[in-house]
Design an enzyme around this catalytic site. Sequence first.
Site, PDB file in Angstrom:
ATOM      1  N   TRP A 188       0.815  -1.225   0.000  1.00 20.23           N
ATOM      2  CA  TRP A 188       0.000   0.000   0.000  1.00 20.23           C
ATOM      3  C   TRP A 188       0.842   1.266   0.000  1.00 20.23           C
ATOM      4  O   TRP A 188       1.842   1.348   0.724  1.00 20.23           O
ATOM      5  CB  TRP A 188      -0.868  -0.012   1.262  1.00 20.23           C
ATOM      6  CG  TRP A 188      -1.584   1.278   1.517  1.00 20.23           C
ATOM      7  CD1 TRP A 188      -1.077   2.391   2.151  1.00 20.23           C
ATOM      8  CD2 TRP A 188      -2.920   1.604   1.149  1.00 20.23           C
ATOM      9  NE1 TRP A 188      -2.033   3.373   2.189  1.00 20.23           N
ATOM     10  CE2 TRP A 188      -3.174   2.922   1.587  1.00 20.23           C
ATOM     11  CE3 TRP A 188      -3.936   0.903   0.489  1.00 20.23           C
ATOM     12  CZ2 TRP A 188      -4.405   3.560   1.400  1.00 20.23           C
ATOM     13  CZ3 TRP A 188      -5.164   1.537   0.295  1.00 20.23           C
ATOM     14  CH2 TRP A 188      -5.382   2.850   0.758  1.00 20.23           C
TER      15      TRP A 188
ATOM     16  N   ASP B 155      -0.400   9.295   0.386  1.00 16.41           N
ATOM     17  CA  ASP B 155       0.199  10.616   0.107  1.00 16.41           C
ATOM     18  C   ASP B 155       1.708  10.634  -0.176  1.00 16.41           C
ATOM     19  O   ASP B 155       2.475  10.019   0.568  1.00 16.41           O
ATOM     20  CB  ASP B 155       0.047  11.549   1.318  1.00 16.41           C
ATOM     21  CG  ASP B 155      -1.292  11.512   1.973  1.00 16.41           C
ATOM     22  OD1 ASP B 155      -2.189  10.829   1.486  1.00 16.41           O
ATOM     23  OD2 ASP B 155      -1.433  12.183   3.014  1.00 16.41           O
TER      24      ASP B 155
ATOM     25  N   TRP C 290      -4.259   0.131   4.086  1.00 16.25           N
ATOM     26  CA  TRP C 290      -3.697   1.190   4.932  1.00 16.25           C
ATOM     27  C   TRP C 290      -3.368   0.623   6.310  1.00 16.25           C
ATOM     28  O   TRP C 290      -4.160  -0.135   6.876  1.00 16.25           O
ATOM     29  CB  TRP C 290      -4.728   2.323   5.050  1.00 16.25           C
ATOM     30  CG  TRP C 290      -4.223   3.539   5.754  1.00 16.25           C
ATOM     31  CD1 TRP C 290      -3.592   4.609   5.174  1.00 16.25           C
ATOM     32  CD2 TRP C 290      -4.312   3.831   7.147  1.00 16.25           C
ATOM     33  NE1 TRP C 290      -3.275   5.525   6.135  1.00 16.25           N
ATOM     34  CE2 TRP C 290      -3.703   5.082   7.353  1.00 16.25           C
ATOM     35  CE3 TRP C 290      -4.833   3.148   8.245  1.00 16.25           C
ATOM     36  CZ2 TRP C 290      -3.611   5.677   8.613  1.00 16.25           C
ATOM     37  CZ3 TRP C 290      -4.739   3.741   9.494  1.00 16.25           C
ATOM     38  CH2 TRP C 290      -4.142   4.988   9.675  1.00 16.25           C
TER      39      TRP C 290
ATOM     40  N   PHE D 174       2.844   9.585   9.929  1.00 15.77           N
ATOM     41  CA  PHE D 174       1.895  10.130   8.957  1.00 15.77           C
ATOM     42  C   PHE D 174       2.626  11.141   8.051  1.00 15.77           C
ATOM     43  O   PHE D 174       3.833  11.287   8.096  1.00 15.77           O
ATOM     44  CB  PHE D 174       0.714  10.780   9.686  1.00 15.77           C
ATOM     45  CG  PHE D 174      -0.388   9.820  10.065  1.00 15.77           C
ATOM     46  CD1 PHE D 174      -0.189   8.440  10.108  1.00 15.77           C
ATOM     47  CD2 PHE D 174      -1.658  10.304  10.390  1.00 15.77           C
ATOM     48  CE1 PHE D 174      -1.220   7.563  10.456  1.00 15.77           C
ATOM     49  CE2 PHE D 174      -2.694   9.435  10.740  1.00 15.77           C
ATOM     50  CZ  PHE D 174      -2.487   8.072  10.781  1.00 15.77           C
ATOM     51  N   SER D 175       1.830  11.863   7.268  1.00 15.07           N
ATOM     52  CA  SER D 175       2.412  12.707   6.224  1.00 15.07           C
ATOM     53  C   SER D 175       3.240  13.870   6.760  1.00 15.07           C
ATOM     54  O   SER D 175       3.045  14.341   7.878  1.00 15.07           O
ATOM     55  CB  SER D 175       1.305  13.228   5.305  1.00 15.07           C
ATOM     56  OG  SER D 175       0.881  12.172   4.482  1.00 15.07           O
TER      57      SER D 175
ATOM     58  N   GLU E 222      -6.464  18.590   5.012  1.00 13.18           N
ATOM     59  CA  GLU E 222      -5.246  17.792   5.123  1.00 13.18           C
ATOM     60  C   GLU E 222      -4.171  18.357   4.186  1.00 13.18           C
ATOM     61  O   GLU E 222      -4.471  19.075   3.243  1.00 13.18           O
ATOM     62  CB  GLU E 222      -5.531  16.328   4.713  1.00 13.18           C
ATOM     63  CG  GLU E 222      -6.614  15.671   5.554  1.00 13.18           C
ATOM     64  CD  GLU E 222      -6.860  14.200   5.229  1.00 13.18           C
ATOM     65  OE1 GLU E 222      -6.980  13.407   6.163  1.00 13.18           O
ATOM     66  OE2 GLU E 222      -6.950  13.838   4.044  1.00 13.18           O
TER      67      GLU E 222
ATOM     68  N   TRP F  57      -9.966   8.518  -1.419  1.00 11.87           N
ATOM     69  CA  TRP F  57     -10.286   7.775  -0.201  1.00 11.87           C
ATOM     70  C   TRP F  57     -11.616   7.027  -0.293  1.00 11.87           C
ATOM     71  O   TRP F  57     -11.863   6.093   0.464  1.00 11.87           O
ATOM     72  CB  TRP F  57     -10.277   8.697   1.028  1.00 11.87           C
ATOM     73  CG  TRP F  57      -8.884   8.955   1.523  1.00 11.87           C
ATOM     74  CD1 TRP F  57      -8.231  10.150   1.572  1.00 11.87           C
ATOM     75  CD2 TRP F  57      -7.960   7.984   2.060  1.00 11.87           C
ATOM     76  NE1 TRP F  57      -6.963   9.993   2.081  1.00 11.87           N
ATOM     77  CE2 TRP F  57      -6.769   8.671   2.386  1.00 11.87           C
ATOM     78  CE3 TRP F  57      -8.012   6.599   2.266  1.00 11.87           C
ATOM     79  CZ2 TRP F  57      -5.660   8.027   2.934  1.00 11.87           C
ATOM     80  CZ3 TRP F  57      -6.897   5.957   2.803  1.00 11.87           C
ATOM     81  CH2 TRP F  57      -5.748   6.672   3.129  1.00 11.87           C
TER      82      TRP F  57
HETATM   83  C1  FRU Z   1      -4.246  12.226   3.712  1.00  9.84           C
HETATM   84  C2  FRU Z   1      -3.963  11.624   5.091  1.00  9.84           C
HETATM   85  C3  FRU Z   1      -3.134  12.582   5.900  1.00  9.84           C
HETATM   86  C4  FRU Z   1      -2.461  11.667   6.870  1.00  9.84           C
HETATM   87  C5  FRU Z   1      -2.199  10.442   6.034  1.00  9.84           C
HETATM   88  C6  FRU Z   1      -2.260   9.165   6.798  1.00  9.84           C
HETATM   89  O1  FRU Z   1      -4.526  11.307   2.728  1.00  9.84           O
HETATM   90  O2  FRU Z   1      -5.182  11.310   5.722  1.00  9.84           O
HETATM   91  O3  FRU Z   1      -3.871  13.614   6.501  1.00  9.84           O
HETATM   92  O4  FRU Z   1      -1.272  12.217   7.390  1.00  9.84           O
HETATM   93  O5  FRU Z   1      -3.182  10.434   5.019  1.00  9.84           O
HETATM   94  O6  FRU Z   1      -1.847   8.090   6.031  1.00  9.84           O
END
Ligand code: FRU
Length: 474
Positions: free
Chosen positions: A21, A24, A48, A80-81, A196, A284
């Site tokens: 997987w 972002d 995910w 995360f991102s 985001e 998503w």
């Molecule tokens: C956006 C998001 C971010 C987060 C990441 C988690 O697609 O939801 O806000 O950091 O994906 O994987």
Amino acid sequence: AIAGETPHWRPAVRFAPERNWINDPNGLVFFDGEYHLFCQHNPSGDQWGNMSWLHAVSTDLVRWQELPVALEPDELGAIFSGSAVVDHHDTSGFFGGKPGLVALYTSAGDSQQQSLAHSSDRGRTWTKYDGNPVIPNPGIADFRDPKVFWHEPTGRWVLLLAAGDRIQIYGSPNLRDWEQLSEFGAERGAHGGVWECPDLFELPVDGDPARTRWVMIVSINPGGPAGGSATQYFIGDFDGTTFTAEGPADEVRWADRGADFYAPQSFSDVPDGRRLWLGWTSNWDYAAAIPTSPWRGMMSTPRELGLTDAAGGVQLVQRPVAELSDVRANRRAWGGVLTDGSDVEFRGSAVDVVATFRLGTAPVVGVDVFAGPGGRTRVGYDVAAGELFVDRTDSGEAQVSQQFPARHGTPLAVDGGVLALRVVADRSCVEVFAQDGRAVLTDLVFPDSGSDRIAPFAAGGRAEAELEVFDLTP
Ligand code: FRU
């Protein structure tokens, strides 16, 4: 391929992981001759989870080499991102006076906080800062996705992050100590979902360096125009502390009106000053059901960003990076009049199509791609409606989810009756750039194996067209 694998859907000219997987893009930065692409990744599954930063490098933005995973979950949570910068003058003190890479990312544990990691070996290995988190959670559930840049006029680092459906802006002298400067978003933009992955940069208008605007990027999920997730942007000014948007307060602008361009981020430190970005080619709404194997998820082609002064005000334009033209091969061309009976066709499943239509009596013109006995993906322009569209209702047997088969459109004015299309169709994705990047649509499609026909069309009338088709062969 092993039974169940889908090599015919593996993109030719954009990044997709070997397996498992991704979502972002993260930490996009150019340093010491290499473009770095990190991204959200599950190293041990095709759904995910176990969020980590995958790492890939490229010297030309087209051919990517996947390296070992860069950042893995720790006691503060999943990774995360976030983003990465070159700390040229060692403001952070991590690099003994030399330049090095600093990443700011979200630690997602019991709460979401911002953390730092640094690398002295061109991103190959990373050390997490022992003072993490550098921005603790202030009591906001959705508090994530730091994007950092150096702001020359104030001589400090600026960080943006998403907090609920607002963007917070912070400043720092050293990438470790942050103070909040301002907040953006209460009176502006779409609020149908959580905000985001923000970004903020300055661009010249129509290439004039004396006339610039700042562009604020905010991804939103859900609430996008094609359903699910999408990316909005704001044009305005940034004085080093506060971003102020211009234009009508109730206006919402989308970077891409297809269904599959999300969480784009721009590269730091591109040497020639171009502003380049790429996004996650998914949504998503159905990302978990994408039928590819052994990988799930891919990136868009890298795009160069610009601004142009258009009828409705200054707007964003996007074009595939110039480097994409370096992997074109096998040029084929055609010119003439199209009518209902025309059967002009080319073949290819990873192609760059440049088409010009002189609009005539045909109410709809365009190019079908990934066509075969089992269907086709239609890229078209509806003249009366003034709408550019991608129609994937008949794109093949694999239709992913209930929302997936749809037509996605964007308003587009065609001045002087000449429509200029660039279509990058790459195995399981179509990206459409019209009128030199003023309108963009990105859609995933999963054509039946062997559906590789490309056919320009004029439906219900006549139109003059000129077409060039190139294979994309990295
Ligand atoms: C956006 C998001 C971010 C987060 C990441 C988690 O697609 O939801 O806000 O950091 O994906 O994987």
